[in-house]
Design a protein around this motif. Structure first.
Motif, PDB file in Angstrom:
ATOM      1  N   ARG A   4       0.830  -1.203   0.000  1.00 25.36           N
ATOM      2  CA  ARG A   4       0.000   0.000   0.000  1.00 25.36           C
ATOM      3  C   ARG A   4       0.869   1.259   0.000  1.00 25.36           C
ATOM      4  O   ARG A   4       0.546   2.235  -0.679  1.00 25.36           O
ATOM      5  N   GLY A   5       1.976   1.205   0.728  1.00 26.27           N
ATOM      6  CA  GLY A   5       2.894   2.340   0.729  1.00 26.27           C
ATOM      7  C   GLY A   5       3.503   2.562  -0.643  1.00 26.27           C
ATOM      8  O   GLY A   5       3.637   3.707  -1.107  1.00 26.27           O
ATOM      9  N   MET A   6       3.872   1.469  -1.316  1.00 23.93           N
ATOM     10  CA  MET A   6       4.430   1.598  -2.659  1.00 23.93           C
ATOM     11  C   MET A   6       3.377   2.131  -3.632  1.00 23.93           C
ATOM     12  O   MET A   6       3.684   2.932  -4.524  1.00 23.93           O
ATOM     13  N   PRO A 126      13.499   0.770  -6.841  1.00 19.07           N
ATOM     14  CA  PRO A 126      13.843  -0.656  -6.905  1.00 19.07           C
ATOM     15  C   PRO A 126      12.858  -1.569  -6.177  1.00 19.07           C
ATOM     16  O   PRO A 126      12.588  -2.676  -6.662  1.00 19.07           O
ATOM     17  N   ASP A 127      12.327  -1.134  -5.027  1.00 14.26           N
ATOM     18  CA  ASP A 127      11.401  -2.008  -4.316  1.00 14.26           C
ATOM     19  C   ASP A 127      10.114  -2.211  -5.104  1.00 14.26           C
ATOM     20  O   ASP A 127       9.573  -3.323  -5.165  1.00 14.26           O
ATOM     21  N   ARG A 128       9.646  -1.160  -5.757  1.00 12.72           N
ATOM     22  CA  ARG A 128       8.440  -1.282  -6.578  1.00 12.72           C
ATOM     23  C   ARG A 128       8.701  -2.159  -7.792  1.00 12.72           C
ATOM     24  O   ARG A 128       7.885  -3.007  -8.164  1.00 12.72           O
ATOM     25  N   LEU A 129       9.852  -1.968  -8.414  1.00 13.57           N
ATOM     26  CA  LEU A 129      10.191  -2.745  -9.605  1.00 13.57           C
ATOM     27  C   LEU A 129      10.299  -4.225  -9.263  1.00 13.57           C
ATOM     28  O   LEU A 129       9.753  -5.088  -9.970  1.00 13.57           O
ATOM     29  N   ALA A 130      10.964  -4.544  -8.165  1.00 12.30           N
ATOM     30  CA  ALA A 130      11.092  -5.945  -7.751  1.00 12.30           C
ATOM     31  C   ALA A 130       9.730  -6.541  -7.427  1.00 12.30           C
ATOM     32  O   ALA A 130       9.458  -7.716  -7.744  1.00 12.30           O
ATOM     33  N   ALA A 131       8.851  -5.756  -6.818  1.00 15.31           N
ATOM     34  CA  ALA A 131       7.516  -6.241  -6.472  1.00 15.31           C
ATOM     35  C   ALA A 131       6.717  -6.589  -7.714  1.00 15.31           C
ATOM     36  O   ALA A 131       6.038  -7.623  -7.785  1.00 15.31           O
ATOM     37  N   ALA A 153      17.144  -9.283 -14.467  1.00  9.64           N
ATOM     38  CA  ALA A 153      17.207  -7.822 -14.492  1.00  9.64           C
ATOM     39  C   ALA A 153      18.657  -7.388 -14.322  1.00  9.64           C
ATOM     40  O   ALA A 153      19.397  -7.953 -13.507  1.00  9.64           O
ATOM     41  N   THR A 154      19.062  -6.393 -15.075  1.00  8.85           N
ATOM     42  CA  THR A 154      20.445  -5.926 -15.023  1.00  8.85           C
ATOM     43  C   THR A 154      20.625  -4.702 -14.134  1.00  8.85           C
ATOM     44  O   THR A 154      21.764  -4.283 -13.901  1.00  8.85           O
ATOM     45  N   ASP A 155      19.516  -4.146 -13.642  1.00  4.91           N
ATOM     46  CA  ASP A 155      19.619  -2.939 -12.813  1.00  4.91           C
ATOM     47  C   ASP A 155      19.209  -3.158 -11.368  1.00  4.91           C
ATOM     48  O   ASP A 155      19.429  -2.295 -10.517  1.00  4.91           O
ATOM     49  N   ILE A 156      18.603  -4.308 -11.076  1.00  3.76           N
ATOM     50  CA  ILE A 156      18.304  -4.691  -9.697  1.00  3.76           C
ATOM     51  C   ILE A 156      18.622  -6.170  -9.546  1.00  3.76           C
ATOM     52  O   ILE A 156      18.790  -6.885 -10.535  1.00  3.76           O
ATOM     53  N   ASP A 157      18.698  -6.628  -8.301  1.00  5.68           N
ATOM     54  CA  ASP A 157      19.015  -8.028  -8.025  1.00  5.68           C
ATOM     55  C   ASP A 157      17.745  -8.856  -8.119  1.00  5.68           C
ATOM     56  O   ASP A 157      17.043  -9.055  -7.136  1.00  5.68           O
ATOM     57  N   TRP A 158      17.433  -9.318  -9.319  1.00  7.50           N
ATOM     58  CA  TRP A 158      16.217 -10.102  -9.536  1.00  7.50           C
ATOM     59  C   TRP A 158      16.398 -11.012 -10.737  1.00  7.50           C
ATOM     60  O   TRP A 158      16.895 -10.598 -11.785  1.00  7.50           O
ATOM     61  N   PRO A 169      16.948  -4.199 -18.467  1.00  8.45           N
ATOM     62  CA  PRO A 169      16.406  -3.414 -17.358  1.00  8.45           C
ATOM     63  C   PRO A 169      15.101  -4.014 -16.845  1.00  8.45           C
ATOM     64  O   PRO A 169      14.296  -4.531 -17.627  1.00  8.45           O
ATOM     65  N   GLY A 170      14.904  -3.926 -15.545  1.00  5.36           N
ATOM     66  CA  GLY A 170      13.697  -4.492 -14.947  1.00  5.36           C
ATOM     67  C   GLY A 170      12.428  -3.909 -15.534  1.00  5.36           C
ATOM     68  O   GLY A 170      11.425  -4.626 -15.694  1.00  5.36           O
ATOM     69  N   GLU A 171      12.443  -2.631 -15.867  1.00  2.00           N
ATOM     70  CA  GLU A 171      11.256  -1.991 -16.441  1.00  2.00           C
ATOM     71  C   GLU A 171      10.887  -2.649 -17.764  1.00  2.00           C
ATOM     72  O   GLU A 171       9.695  -2.910 -18.037  1.00  2.00           O
TER      73      GLU A 171
END
Length: 200
Positions: A4-6, A126-131, A153-158, A169-171
């Motif tokens: 909800r915060g995100m 990053p937290d939103r993208l990973a979610a 993903a090359t921009d976050i650890d996923w 990119p994660g996006e």
């Protein structure tokens, strides 16, 4: 941060963008076939509905995802752009109380559906993208695009999946998972030809 915060932060970023758009930009075709920017925002006003009101839309449209989405987009067609933004800003949060993960995935992808055609890039938190990568919108039927492929993903650890690799990119991965062919140009790896075939 909670889902909800995100959601609150993601919505605030979108509202900030929308308040600065020209009338011409509101009429720009989005990444959603047949929808302008204003139609995407109209669809996002689903979060101003409660569960019973949303269920009524589902029943009226026979449970068809496409018909439901188009009905939601058209239901606000008589609103001005200022009214659309005010409703998104001040009245959202009803449906997402019950399905925050789903609504976050929907919101992030549609935010990009607006930004990319307008050439308004951003860095997604990053937290939103990973979610979103970990829980893509099930109503976009991501399995038909992702099955048998490994995404990194090359921009976050996923990373997720097994098979020929798709990197980028994660996006771009999130958009590809939701069926947006425009993301293919940002992706590399042995799995891209198959992903391109699936996105058709």
């Amino acid at each position: 941060m909670s889902y909800r915060g995100m959601l609150i932060r993601e919505r605030a970023e979108l509202v900030e963008l929308l308040r600065g758009l020209s009338e011409q930009e509101w009429e720009t075709p989005s990444l959603c076939a047949g929808w302008r920017v204003r139609d995407v925002v109209g669809h996002l006003l689903q979060d101003t509905l409660g569960p019973l009101s949303y269920a009524a839309v589902v029943v009226k449209n026979g449970g068809s995802v496409n018909r439901i989405n188009n009905a939601l987009a058209q239901s606000s067609s008589d609103l001005s752009t200022d009214q659309l933004v005010d409703k998104l800003d001040k009245e959202s949060g009803r449906l997402s109380r019950f399905a925050p993960r789903l609504m976050l995935s929907d919101l992030v992808v549609h935010h990009q559906d607006i930004r990319r055609p307008l050439n308004r890039p951003r860095t997604i938190a990053p937290d939103r993208l990973a979610a979103v990568l970990s829980y893509p919108d099930p109503f976009a039927f991501p399995g038909r695009f992702t099955k048998g492929l490994r995404f990194t993903a090359t921009d976050i650890d996923w990373t997720s999946g097994a098979g020929p690799e798709v990197r980028g990119p994660g996006e771009a991965i999130a958009l590809a998972m939701a069926g947006r062919p425009v993301a293919l140009d940002d992706l590399t790896g042995d799995g891209v030809p198959e992903l391109r075939r699936r996105l058709g």
